[in-house]
Enzyme design. Structure first.
Site, PDB file in Angstrom:
ATOM      1  N   ARG A  57       0.871  -1.356  -0.205  1.00 39.05           N
ATOM      2  CA  ARG A  57      -0.183   0.022   0.055  1.00 39.05           C
ATOM      3  C   ARG A  57       0.796   1.199   0.088  1.00 39.05           C
ATOM      4  O   ARG A  57       0.546   2.364  -0.628  1.00 39.05           O
ATOM      5  CB  ARG A  57      -1.085   0.156   1.028  1.00 39.05           C
TER       6      ARG A  57
ATOM      7  N   LYS B  66      -2.839   6.923   1.134  1.00 37.82           N
ATOM      8  CA  LYS B  66      -2.650   7.259   2.643  1.00 37.82           C
ATOM      9  C   LYS B  66      -1.392   8.211   2.790  1.00 37.82           C
ATOM     10  O   LYS B  66      -0.209   8.045   2.701  1.00 37.82           O
ATOM     11  CB  LYS B  66      -2.035   6.082   3.415  1.00 37.82           C
TER      12      LYS B  66
END
Ligand code: PMP
Length: 285
Positions: A52, A151
């Site tokens: 991620r 993120k």
């Protein structure tokens, strides 16, 4: 006690772990990060977090200096150097120092920071009794503007909603998207249980695709529970049998009211408790 911090290739004492005031991570929130748990000395769901991080970086066109393999090793080394058995890792990559202007082309040397420390959890009372939620008036970022799947170091969207929760006396707040659908909470994903089916908003609702969320969906399927990624609105939460949140720090925690209205029985429900037990087992394997 002074921590050993990984800073761009080296472990240094925290007093020496400093970045430039010209770093665009500081000046513009230009960078990406991960929050990762360590259980029993092992980095939990390590590959998922590393993947991620690199996807977030790719999306914002940030070239991380370390390879994913080097980053994985750096995380492990930082955990070991600080003797962390059960704790939390904050992994940050900033765009690096540049001129006073947003142009990333005028920065050099992205900075990689890894902090491995102990973790402060929600109070046990909230796990035993469940937490209250309020709906924030701050909507989740429009995914066509800045995808919530990144993120990024720019958390103001969530911070503004978090303040609304704090003002209302809750530790978490529900965020809706621009369509008025349920997206997620300020630092946690949300699930409901209705007639035995587990439901959670899909990535297109404008959410961070939580690693705990994905793990919990897998555990539920293994347990024979039907799982649906479905658009939800506040009504679905009001009429749900159970509601719970997932996140790296929170793990699995029941939400028992929304905007002062009781959800289900007002107590952590059986599916929530079942999934929490299964999740805790996963952390110990
Ligand atoms: N949504 C947001 C906005 C988050 O910041 C987080 C992580 N704190 C989550 C959901 C949960 O994601 P994860 O399970 O990967 O920690």
């Amino acid at each position: 006690m002074s921590l050993q911090i990984y800073l761009s290739g080296k472990l240094v004492p925290q007093e020496q772990a400093t970045v430039s005031v010209f770093d665009h991570g500081l000046l513009y929130g230009d960078g990406v990060f991960e929050g990762i748990r360590v259980y029993g000395g092992k980095v939990f769901l390590e590959k998922q977090h590393i993947d991620r991080l690199y996807e977030s970086a790719l999306s914002i066109r940030l070239q991380i200096p370390e390879t994913p393999e080097q980053m994985t090793q750096a995380v492990r080394d930082t955990v070991a150097a600080n003797n962390i058995t059960d704790g939390y890792v904050r992994l940050v990559v900033t765009r690096g120092a540049g001129t006073l202007g947003i142009d990333p082309a005028r920065t050099a040397n992205p900075q990689t920071i890894i902090i491995a420390d102990s973790i402060s959890l929600y109070p046990q009372e909230l796990y035993d009794n469940g937490l209250a939620l309020v709906t924030a008036s701050t909507i989740r970022n429009h995914s066509a503007a800045l995808s919530p799947r990144i993120k990024s170091l720019n958390y103001l969207n969530n911070i503004m909603a978090k303040i609304e929760g704090t003002d209302a006396g809750t530790v978490e707040a529900l965020m809706l998207n621009h369509k008025g659908e349920v997206a997620e909470c300020t630092g946690d994903n949300i699930f409901i249980v209705k007639d035995g089916v587990l439901k959670t908003p899909p990535p297109e609702a404008g959410i961070l695709e939580g690693i705990t969320r994905n793990a919990v969906m897998g555990l539920a399927r293994e347990a024979g529970i039907e799982v649906q990624e479905a658009a939800l609105v506040r009504h679905d939460i009001f009429v749900a049998d159970e509601c719970f949140l997932t996140g790296t720090a929170a793990e699995v925690i029941a939400a028992v009211s929304l905007d002062g209205r009781t959800i289900g029985t007002g107590r952590p429900g059986p599916v929530t408790q079942n999934l929490l037990v299964r999740f805790r087992e996963l952390t110990q394997t």
